[in-house]
Write an enzyme that holds these catalytic residues in place. Structure first.
Site, PDB file in Angstrom:
ATOM      1  N   LYS A   3     -60.976  -1.998 -68.137  1.00  0.00           N
ATOM      2  CA  LYS A   3     -61.055  -0.332 -67.950  1.00  0.00           C
ATOM      3  C   LYS A   3     -61.697   0.393 -68.930  1.00  0.00           C
ATOM      4  CE  LYS A   3     -57.096  -1.032 -64.806  1.00  0.00           C
ATOM      5  NZ  LYS A   3     -56.362  -2.251 -64.966  1.00  0.00           N
ATOM      6  N   TYR A  53     -62.519 -27.681 -68.618  1.00  0.00           N
ATOM      7  CA  TYR A  53     -61.116 -27.397 -68.506  1.00  0.00           C
ATOM      8  C   TYR A  53     -60.389 -27.628 -69.788  1.00  0.00           C
ATOM      9  CZ  TYR A  53     -59.044 -27.307 -63.815  1.00  0.00           C
ATOM     10  OH  TYR A  53     -58.443 -26.913 -62.674  1.00  0.00           O
ATOM     11  N   THR A 100     -55.386  -4.909 -69.355  1.00  0.00           N
ATOM     12  CA  THR A 100     -56.417  -5.501 -68.989  1.00  0.00           C
ATOM     13  C   THR A 100     -57.784  -5.180 -69.949  1.00  0.00           C
ATOM     14  OG1 THR A 100     -57.143  -3.450 -67.917  1.00  0.00           O
ATOM     15  CG2 THR A 100     -55.951  -5.154 -66.438  1.00  0.00           C
ATOM     16  N   ARG A 139     -63.576  -8.674 -66.563  1.00  0.00           N
ATOM     17  CA  ARG A 139     -62.431  -8.214 -65.625  1.00  0.00           C
ATOM     18  C   ARG A 139     -61.356  -9.399 -66.060  1.00  0.00           C
ATOM     19  NH1 ARG A 139     -61.246  -5.283 -61.683  1.00  0.00           N
ATOM     20  NH2 ARG A 139     -63.442  -4.314 -61.988  1.00  0.00           N
ATOM     21  N   GLU A 170     -56.714 -26.768 -70.436  1.00  0.00           N
ATOM     22  CA  GLU A 170     -55.265 -26.335 -70.276  1.00  0.00           C
ATOM     23  C   GLU A 170     -54.788 -26.590 -71.698  1.00  0.00           C
ATOM     24  OE1 GLU A 170     -53.705 -28.654 -67.095  1.00  0.00           O
ATOM     25  OE2 GLU A 170     -54.636 -27.201 -65.727  1.00  0.00           O
ATOM     26  N   ASP A 208     -47.490  -1.292 -70.545  1.00  0.00           N
ATOM     27  CA  ASP A 208     -48.641  -1.708 -69.998  1.00  0.00           C
ATOM     28  C   ASP A 208     -49.678  -0.468 -70.065  1.00  0.00           C
ATOM     29  OD1 ASP A 208     -50.593  -2.140 -68.082  1.00  0.00           O
ATOM     30  OD2 ASP A 208     -49.330  -2.587 -66.550  1.00  0.00           O
TER      31      ASP A 208
HETATM   32  N1  DSN Z   1     -55.678  -1.625 -59.623  1.00  0.00           N
HETATM   33  C1  DSN Z   1     -55.509  -0.814 -61.025  1.00  0.00           C
HETATM   34  C2  DSN Z   1     -55.994   0.638 -60.911  1.00  0.00           C
HETATM   35  O1  DSN Z   1     -56.832   0.822 -60.321  1.00  0.00           O
HETATM   36  O2  DSN Z   1     -55.656   1.261 -61.709  1.00  0.00           O
HETATM   37  C3  DSN Z   1     -54.448  -1.218 -61.619  1.00  0.00           C
HETATM   38  O3  DSN Z   1     -54.233  -2.537 -61.730  1.00  0.00           O
END
Ligand code: DSN
Length: 430
Positions: free
Chosen positions: A238, A63, A235, A244, A65, A209
């Site tokens: 990707k 933990y 994120t 993730r 925080e 984003d």
């Molecule tokens: N779910 C994602 C995507 O497939 O682009 C975006 O968060």
């Protein structure tokens, strides 16, 4: 007592296959599924063995925080170093003044920015979901659409690209506190510099984003939104090819508000094992090899788009500037859902997606979204993607020979093995 003690000792030392063969078997099957099909979902990737190792590591027990040097728990001296490394690497990779690497996912990254600078009811302008935006850019059933007064711009009917004059007109009408650019299904460059001019003209803050194209930004082959934005969210799983998870970059003036919005605003204990994996991901993303990988992702996307167009299909905007290609099926008999099913039978994994001005609902949709990061990670080059495009074109014919097409996809997978060093689902053998 003695038997329970024996079991307890076994639980403390045994691996997953021994303790939970059901889950072990499912993990093994998932590895084989990933190996045995061509992954074309634009938001997915196959992360590095080093990242998988970090995700499965012992900070999951801790933990922490708070933030490095300011925690609410003892014993944080090592995880402080992990989080500091991750923050410094994120800042250096993207040239940002401040980084918060605690977001569990992209949705929480976006939530942290909204919590940092907006009050419920504030006006925000973002790209609509059916034109390539995202759930967290103001969909009515999402927290963003419930808490804030979101308005949306779209793409032009003629070009299918963002029309910056329309965005400016809309921004003047709405007078948003925040403009959001970027999204999940927009194949062209997000011109953050032009959004900055618009934000400046209407006195709004700007957030990008970049979840989908962050890897291209890290490699320097998509213009960086960082110099133009108050906040950039992403994120890591990707194009960036990490674990993730999510993270946020911002200008120094917003650092304190962002950190407070993340914790205690919306998250509790950070996932330090995942933050360790993010640090490794940022280190890898700064290498020349990662840049070469991203160049191949781009070349493969151009090849895929050209192959689909040559095969008689429509591709939204006529091509791509990124890793993402949107197949527009409106001129055919196919729905997105039916095409997704047919391609799945042929061992190509894709997702149906609405196209702008779609008359079909999202569960049916008139498009298929494709991406090249995952297949490129297993070594696919332009020749392989010419074959992928040809399989897709042949699969979407009435008389398609499914067995033959599946054989062609499997041949590609055999030629480009995924995780060849893995024995079982976790152990890497060099
Ligand atoms: N779910 C994602 C995507 O497939 O682009 C975006 O968060």
């Amino acid at each position: 007592m003695a038997i329970a003690q024996e079991t307890f000792e076994q639980l403390r030392t045994a691996g997953l296959a021994e303790i939970d063969p059901d889950i072990a078997e499912l993990l093994g099957r998932e590895l084989e599924r990933q190996r045995g099909q061509i992954e074309l979902i634009a938001s997915e990737n196959f992360t590095w063995p080093s990242v998988l190792e970090a995700v499965g590591s012992v900070p999951t027990n801790k933990y922490a925080e708070g933030y490095p040097g300011k925690r609410y728990y003892g014993g944080c001296e090592v995880v402080d170093e992990i989080e500091d490394l991750a923050r410094e690497r994120a800042k250096s990779l993207f040239g940002a003044e401040h980084a918060n690497v605690q977001a569990h996912a992209g949705a929480q990254a976006n939530m942290a920015v909204y919590f940092a600078i907006l009050n419920p009811g504030d006006r925000v302008l973002g790209l609509s979901l059916d034109h390539g935006g995202h759930l967290t850019h103001g969909l009515k059933v999402n927290f963003s659409g419930k808490l804030y007064e979101f308005h949306h711009y779209g793409v032009s009917r003629e070009t299918m690209r963002v029309d910056y004059d329309e965005v400016l007109a809309k921004a003047k009408e709405v007078r948003p506190k925040l403009i959001v650019c970027g999204g999940s299904a927009y194949p062209r460059t997000v011109e953050a510099d032009r959004f900055r001019e618009i934000a400046h003209e209407v006195g709004a803050m700007l957030m990008c984003d970049m979840a989908h194209f962050a890897g291209l930004v890290a490699a320097g082959i998509h213009p960086s939104p960082v110099p133009h934005c108050d906040f950039v969210t992403s994120t890591t799983h990707k194009t960036l090819a990490g674990p993730r998870a999510g993270f946020v970059l911002c200008r120094a003036e917003h650092a304190q508000a962002l950190d407070r919005a993340n914790f205690p605003g919306e998250q509790g204990g950070p996932l330090l094992h995942t933050i360790a994996a993010k640090a490794a991901c940022f280190k890898i993303a700064a290498t020349d090899a990662f840049r070469d990988y991203q160049l191949q992702v781009r070349a493969n996307a151009d090849t895929l788009a050209a192959g689909l167009i040559d095969g008689g299909f429509d591709v939204l905007t006529g091509g791509t500037d990124t890793h993402l290609v949107q197949l527009d099926l409106r001129a055919t008999e196919w729905t997105g859902a039916a095409a997704e099913g047919r391609l799945d039978e042929c061992k190509l994994t894709v997702n149906r997606n609405t196209v702008p001005f779609d008359e079909r609902p999202p569960m049916v949709a008139s498009g298929v979204r494709l991406g090249t990061p995952a297949a490129t990670m297993r070594g696919f080059d332009e020749d392989d993607f010419r074959e992928v495009a040809s399989i897709i074109v042949d699969a979407l014919q009435d008389e398609a020979d499914i067995a033959a097409l599946r054989g062609r996809a499997e041949a590609l997978c055999d030629r480009r093995p995924l995780y060849p060093g893995f024995r079982g689902y976790t152990t890497y053998v060099a």
